[in-house]
Each structure stands twice: as C-alpha cells, then as structure tokens.
Design a protein around this motif. Sequence first.
Motif, PDB file in Angstrom:
ATOM      1  N   ILE A  76     -25.648   8.690 -13.391  1.00 63.81           N
ATOM      2  CA  ILE A  76     -26.264   9.000 -14.051  1.00 63.81           C
ATOM      3  C   ILE A  76     -27.128   8.099 -15.046  1.00 63.81           C
ATOM      4  N   GLU A  77     -28.214   7.113 -14.498  1.00 61.44           N
ATOM      5  CA  GLU A  77     -28.905   6.465 -15.672  1.00 61.44           C
ATOM      6  C   GLU A  77     -30.039   7.760 -15.840  1.00 61.44           C
ATOM      7  N   THR A  78     -30.473   6.574 -17.005  1.00 67.34           N
ATOM      8  CA  THR A  78     -32.114   7.101 -17.055  1.00 67.34           C
ATOM      9  C   THR A  78     -32.881   5.773 -17.046  1.00 67.34           C
ATOM     10  N   ILE A  84     -32.330   9.931 -13.394  1.00 67.80           N
ATOM     11  CA  ILE A  84     -31.403   9.817 -11.799  1.00 67.80           C
ATOM     12  C   ILE A  84     -30.553   9.996 -11.835  1.00 67.80           C
ATOM     13  N   ALA A  85     -29.479  10.812 -10.840  1.00 67.21           N
ATOM     14  CA  ALA A  85     -28.572  10.874 -10.357  1.00 67.21           C
ATOM     15  C   ALA A  85     -28.250  10.889  -9.058  1.00 67.21           C
ATOM     16  N   THR A  86     -27.292   9.781  -8.819  1.00 64.11           N
ATOM     17  CA  THR A  86     -26.968   8.708  -7.487  1.00 64.11           C
ATOM     18  C   THR A  86     -25.847   9.648  -7.486  1.00 64.11           C
ATOM     19  N   MET A  87     -25.482   9.896  -6.081  1.00 62.22           N
ATOM     20  CA  MET A  87     -24.382  11.353  -5.436  1.00 62.22           C
ATOM     21  C   MET A  87     -23.901  11.161  -4.075  1.00 62.22           C
ATOM     22  N   ASP A  88     -22.746  10.923  -3.739  1.00 67.85           N
ATOM     23  CA  ASP A  88     -22.132  10.951  -2.580  1.00 67.85           C
ATOM     24  C   ASP A  88     -21.881  12.086  -2.690  1.00 67.85           C
ATOM     25  N   LEU A  89     -22.275  12.706  -0.875  1.00 67.10           N
ATOM     26  CA  LEU A  89     -22.238  13.955  -0.291  1.00 67.10           C
ATOM     27  C   LEU A  89     -22.043  13.774   1.077  1.00 67.10           C
ATOM     28  N   THR A  90     -20.923  14.930   1.493  1.00 63.51           N
ATOM     29  CA  THR A  90     -20.320  15.138   2.881  1.00 63.51           C
ATOM     30  C   THR A  90     -20.896  16.461   3.330  1.00 63.51           C
ATOM     31  N   THR A 119     -25.539   9.062   0.711  1.00 66.81           N
ATOM     32  CA  THR A 119     -26.107   8.815  -0.496  1.00 66.81           C
ATOM     33  C   THR A 119     -27.721   8.959  -0.792  1.00 66.81           C
ATOM     34  N   SER A 120     -27.513   9.987  -1.885  1.00 65.75           N
ATOM     35  CA  SER A 120     -28.797  10.465  -2.007  1.00 65.75           C
ATOM     36  C   SER A 120     -28.991  10.464  -4.656  1.00 65.75           C
ATOM     37  N   LYS A 121     -30.580  10.316  -4.707  1.00 66.85           N
ATOM     38  CA  LYS A 121     -31.024  10.086  -5.534  1.00 66.85           C
ATOM     39  C   LYS A 121     -31.047  11.321  -5.888  1.00 66.85           C
ATOM     40  N   PHE A 122     -31.624  11.857  -7.079  1.00 67.97           N
ATOM     41  CA  PHE A 122     -31.883  13.422  -7.181  1.00 67.97           C
ATOM     42  C   PHE A 122     -32.381  12.508  -8.732  1.00 67.97           C
ATOM     43  N   PRO A 129     -36.104  15.256  -5.125  1.00 65.18           N
ATOM     44  CA  PRO A 129     -35.299  13.897  -4.449  1.00 65.18           C
ATOM     45  C   PRO A 129     -35.738  12.550  -5.012  1.00 65.18           C
ATOM     46  N   VAL A 130     -35.492  11.818  -4.617  1.00 71.04           N
ATOM     47  CA  VAL A 130     -35.964  10.420  -4.895  1.00 71.04           C
ATOM     48  C   VAL A 130     -35.808   9.947  -3.195  1.00 71.04           C
ATOM     49  N   SER A 131     -34.327   9.356  -3.141  1.00 70.61           N
ATOM     50  CA  SER A 131     -34.065   8.764  -1.416  1.00 70.61           C
ATOM     51  C   SER A 131     -32.216   9.374  -1.376  1.00 70.61           C
ATOM     52  N   ALA A 132     -32.027   9.638   0.266  1.00 74.62           N
ATOM     53  CA  ALA A 132     -31.145  10.125   0.704  1.00 74.62           C
ATOM     54  C   ALA A 132     -31.081   8.971   2.105  1.00 74.62           C
ATOM     55  N   GLU A 133     -30.026   8.626   2.222  1.00 74.26           N
ATOM     56  CA  GLU A 133     -29.438   7.871   3.615  1.00 74.26           C
ATOM     57  C   GLU A 133     -28.141   8.681   3.773  1.00 74.26           C
ATOM     58  N   MET A 134     -28.342   8.584   5.458  1.00 77.00           N
ATOM     59  CA  MET A 134     -27.766  10.093   5.808  1.00 77.00           C
ATOM     60  C   MET A 134     -27.140   9.750   6.746  1.00 77.00           C
ATOM     61  N   ASP A 135     -25.302   9.023   7.399  1.00 80.97           N
ATOM     62  CA  ASP A 135     -24.941   9.031   8.243  1.00 80.97           C
ATOM     63  C   ASP A 135     -25.127  10.491   9.387  1.00 80.97           C
ATOM     64  N   MET A 136     -25.122  10.351  10.217  1.00 82.89           N
ATOM     65  CA  MET A 136     -25.491  12.099  10.794  1.00 82.89           C
ATOM     66  C   MET A 136     -24.451  12.118  12.514  1.00 82.89           C
ATOM     67  N   LYS A 137     -23.508  12.395  12.290  1.00 82.89           N
ATOM     68  CA  LYS A 137     -23.389  12.960  14.213  1.00 82.89           C
ATOM     69  C   LYS A 137     -22.742  14.625  14.383  1.00 82.89           C
ATOM     70  N   GLY A 138     -22.842  14.577  14.846  1.00 78.93           N
ATOM     71  CA  GLY A 138     -22.789  16.219  15.818  1.00 78.93           C
ATOM     72  C   GLY A 138     -22.551  16.099  17.124  1.00 78.93           C
TER      73      GLY A 138
END
Length: 193
Positions: A76-78, A84-90, A119-122, A129-138
């Motif tokens: 979390i950075e100001t 801005i919160a940076t989160m790892d997501l599944t 990872t997503s930034k909010f 949302p600021v950005s997101a980069e997600m690997d997708m498989k399905g």
Amino acid sequence: DKIFEGITDDTPQGKAMLKQIKQGFGEKAMSKWVEQGEFLPDKPVGKGDAFEKETIQDMPMVGEAKIKVEGKVKDIETTKDGTIATMDLTCKFKTDKPAAAIEGSPMGVKKMDMDMKGTSKFNATKGLPVSAEMDMKGKIEIGATAKEDAADAPAGMTITMEGVTKMELTTGKFVAPKIEKKPTPTATPAEGM
C-alpha cells in the motif's frame, strides 16, 4: 480475443457463437470484471492481509458463474494520485448448470472452469482500478443445452484457453466532438400551388 480465432466455422451459427464467446470471455469482458471491483475484499485490509470473496455473476453466454477470489495485499503506497493497493489475486470461475442456448443454435455453454492469477493495483482514494495483469487458463464445454435439441445439435466442442489479460487505466480529459452547425433547410412551395 485472438485465442478464440478459428474455433468456429464461418456459418451464421458459428459467427453468432464466436461473438458470444468473445462477449463472455474476451479481453473486454475480463477487463470489465476487473473494473467492477469483483476482486476487492468486502472489509478493510492492510499490507500483508489475506482475504477471500465468493460471488455469483451473470455472464453473457455462460449464465450464472460462481467466482471465488483469494487475495493478498502486497503493498500500500500513498502517491499524488491517492492510496494505491497492490494485490496478488487468484480467481476461479465455475458454472454448475448449462446456460441457455446460443442465439441461432441449439448449442450453449454446458460447463466452464477458468482460473486467473496475477497482480492488480487499485486506487482506494478514487475507487478505481489502476492496472491488472492476469494469467488466464481454462476450459469451456459447448454442446446441446436441452435434451430435445441434442438430435439437431452438431457435435459439441471443448475450448481450451490460455493467455494473459492486461488492463491499465489511462487518465485524460474528455473533450466532446465539435458538431458542425448547418443551416436548417427550408421548404419551397412547389410551382402551381
């Protein structure tokens, strides 16, 4: 969207199916999901905190999808733009029942199972949302959705997807297009009237 090219034939039903697949699973659909904040925790969290969230979302062509999100706040950075919160997501998307048939076809999505990880930034200050980069498989299984349609349906198919979805918020100022004003036409009475 490129991962879907060539998965259907060039018939009207194939084109309709491809259009709906892209609407439900294409880059715009995944970006919209991120933009809507479906991945955000339900309660306040701090740096290092883990969270889980389960929702049900109505997705085009798929119907009701169960979505399970597991996340961890990495940082979390100001900044001058806000906190801005940076989160790892599944994220896991899954369906339990077949959706309605695809327009113009007895076929529809019978089952979907998709995983996204990244990872997503909010921006918590602006709620954006600021950005997101997600690997997708399905995988998506498509076939006759009703027993009475099974005889008319072509063979089913399984679509295997693998790729990366990227989203980045761009800032700017909306400028309305200039509209050229034209004089209002006037009617002239026809001769002999």
